[in-house]
Design a protein around this motif. Structure first.
Motif, PDB file in Angstrom:
ATOM      1  N   SER A 267      -2.222 -14.718  -1.239  1.00 53.03           N
ATOM      2  CA  SER A 267      -0.888 -14.344  -0.771  1.00 53.03           C
ATOM      3  C   SER A 267      -0.377 -15.339   0.258  1.00 53.03           C
ATOM      4  O   SER A 267       0.784 -15.760   0.208  1.00 53.03           O
ATOM      5  CB  SER A 267      -0.922 -12.941  -0.158  1.00 53.03           C
TER       6      SER A 267
ATOM      7  N   SER B 193       1.921  -4.447  -1.845  1.00 55.66           N
ATOM      8  CA  SER B 193       1.851  -5.659  -1.020  1.00 55.66           C
ATOM      9  C   SER B 193       2.276  -6.883  -1.829  1.00 55.66           C
ATOM     10  O   SER B 193       2.948  -7.769  -1.305  1.00 55.66           O
ATOM     11  CB  SER B 193       0.456  -5.843  -0.430  1.00 55.66           C
TER      12      SER B 193
ATOM     13  N   CYS C  84       0.026  -7.333   4.222  1.00 58.85           N
ATOM     14  CA  CYS C  84      -1.298  -6.867   3.789  1.00 58.85           C
ATOM     15  C   CYS C  84      -1.907  -5.899   4.795  1.00 58.85           C
ATOM     16  O   CYS C  84      -2.565  -4.930   4.414  1.00 58.85           O
ATOM     17  CB  CYS C  84      -2.224  -8.055   3.567  1.00 58.85           C
TER      18      CYS C  84
ATOM     19  N   LEU D 243      -5.607 -11.587   0.549  1.00 68.36           N
ATOM     20  CA  LEU D 243      -4.958 -12.227   1.694  1.00 68.36           C
ATOM     21  C   LEU D 243      -4.798 -13.738   1.519  1.00 68.36           C
ATOM     22  O   LEU D 243      -3.726 -14.289   1.776  1.00 68.36           O
ATOM     23  CB  LEU D 243      -5.756 -11.924   2.966  1.00 68.36           C
TER      24      LEU D 243
END
Length: 133
Positions: free
Chosen positions: A57, A105, A42, A54
């Motif tokens: 993930s 990402s 990220c 974030l």
């Protein structure tokens, strides 16, 4: 240079974990390693301040090593949910975050997750073959 030092330290720490990989320390180490990888993925695209990217993930990639020992459908379901979430984030964050960065990402984190999942599955398939002793 900072990423190279981080990789060297992680490599030095991973050797004892690989020796004792038949314990629960192996998925825990891979979960910590995966969380650091998701942060790096990220931050390389400038998304480290976007908590709506974030945190999911990191949660997804922390779950992956443990799902390898649960069942394959747990991993497939988690990957599907994460991919759908990231596509919805791309649609909802139009204008606030660039969609190519979000999708790159997400793809990279799913790629890392497949790698972590494979490491645990291969290690559990033939336990004595992949030890360093």
């Amino acid at each position: 240079m900072k990423r190279v030092l981080t990789a060297a330290v992680l490599l030095a720490v991973s050797i004892p974990v690989l020796v004792f990989s038949d314990t629960v320390a192996f998925p825990i180490f891979l979960a910590i390693y995966g969380a650091m990888c998701s942060y790096e993925a990220c931050s390389c695209r400038g998304l480290e301040k976007k908590i709506y990217v974030l945190i999911p993930s990191a949660l997804y990639i922390v779950f992956v090593p443990f799902s390898a020992r649960i069942h394959i459908y747990a991993f497939i379901a988690a990957t599907f949910c994460y991919a759908v979430y990231m596509f919805l984030v791309c649609a909802a964050a139009y204008g606030r975050a660039p969609a190519p960065d979000l999708l790159f990402s997400a793809f990279f984190i799913i790629f890392i997750a497949f790698g972590l999942y494979s490491i645990v599955r291969f290690r559990d398939a033939m336990p004595q073959r992949y030890l360093l002793v």
